[in-house]
Design a protein around this motif. Structure first.
Motif, short mmCIF file in Angstrom:
data_model
loop_
_atom_site.label_atom_id
_atom_site.label_comp_id
_atom_site.label_asym_id
_atom_site.label_seq_id
_atom_site.Cartn_x
_atom_site.Cartn_y
_atom_site.Cartn_z
N LEU A 105 0.24 -39.61 1.53
CA LEU A 105 0.13 -38.86 2.77
C LEU A 105 1.20 -37.79 2.85
O LEU A 105 2.22 -37.85 2.17
N THR A 106 0.97 -36.82 3.72
CA THR A 106 1.99 -35.83 4.06
C THR A 106 1.86 -35.53 5.55
O THR A 106 0.78 -35.69 6.14
N LYS A 133 2.58 -29.71 -2.75
CA LYS A 133 4.00 -29.70 -3.10
C LYS A 133 4.88 -30.11 -1.92
O LYS A 133 6.10 -30.11 -2.03
N ALA A 134 4.25 -30.44 -0.81
CA ALA A 134 4.98 -30.84 0.40
C ALA A 134 5.60 -32.22 0.21
O ALA A 134 5.14 -33.00 -0.63
N PRO A 135 6.63 -32.51 0.98
CA PRO A 135 7.18 -33.87 0.94
C PRO A 135 6.08 -34.87 1.29
O PRO A 135 5.45 -34.77 2.34
N ALA A 136 5.82 -35.78 0.39
CA ALA A 136 4.75 -36.76 0.58
C ALA A 136 5.35 -38.16 0.69
O ALA A 136 6.51 -38.38 0.33
N ALA A 141 4.98 -46.87 3.20
CA ALA A 141 6.41 -46.58 3.33
C ALA A 141 6.61 -45.21 3.98
O ALA A 141 6.95 -44.23 3.31
N TRP A 142 6.41 -45.14 5.28
CA TRP A 142 6.55 -43.88 6.02
C TRP A 142 8.02 -43.51 6.13
O TRP A 142 8.88 -44.38 6.26
N PRO A 143 8.32 -42.21 6.14
CA PRO A 143 9.71 -41.78 6.35
C PRO A 143 10.09 -41.94 7.82
O PRO A 143 9.24 -42.11 8.69
#
Length: 165
Positions: A105-106, A133-136, A141-143
């Motif tokens: 996911l992003t 290329k985005a932070p995924a 494990a969500w940020p």
């Protein structure tokens, strides 16, 4: 004088002479700008039910796709992240097309998107940011999306105005 309860986040006015703020009212329908609702929306005029033409239910938006400006599908909407303190939509979480595994996911900042309701899609407003290329992150494990550094780097990547400004 006001007192802030740190555990609940509620602000209490302790002054006895403080006047109550005027009630907020919704203007009559004839004073609102006419906005055409999306096809199949619960806000269609025939039924006169649903949230209204300017609003949409989250379950309706979760069938949207994310596309680029050339209508190429980049992914499918999975979730929406709301800042409950500010009452603002912060991010749209997208499962990227062609990503390694369906769990990749992003998050896309709300201000990086345009809405195409008749086509049931959100359009990425920038041609310079490639979501691949985005932070995924993995669905398991969500940020910590409330982390200021994470949030700022994501907005910088998409060249989007941060929602908190």
């Amino acid at each position: 004088m006001s007192t802030w309860n740190l555990s609940s986040g509620i602000v209490y006015d302790t002054d006895e002479h403080v006047e109550a703020p005027p009630a907020r009212t919704i203007p009559p329908a004839d004073k609102l700008a006419a906005v055409e609702s999306s096809p199949g929306s619960p806000a269609t005029p025939e039924g006169h039910s649903g949230p209204g033409a300017c609003l949409a239910a989250m379950d309706e938006l979760q069938v949207y796709t994310l596309t680029d400006t050339d209508s190429q599908v980049l992914g499918e909407v999975r979730s929406f992240i709301v800042d409950l303190h500010q009452g603002r939509l912060a991010y749209v979480v997208v499962a990227l097309s062609g990503a390694k595994g369906a769990a990749q996911l992003t998050a896309v900042p709300w201000h990086a998107l345009a809405h195409a309701p008749h086509e049931r899609r959100f359009v990425l407003n920038t041609t310079q940011a490639d979501p691949a290329k985005a932070p995924a992150f993995d669905a398991a494990a969500w940020p910590d999306m409330s982390n200021c550094d994470w949030a700022q780097s994501l907005h910088d990547f998409y060249q989007a105005r941060p929602y908190w400004l």
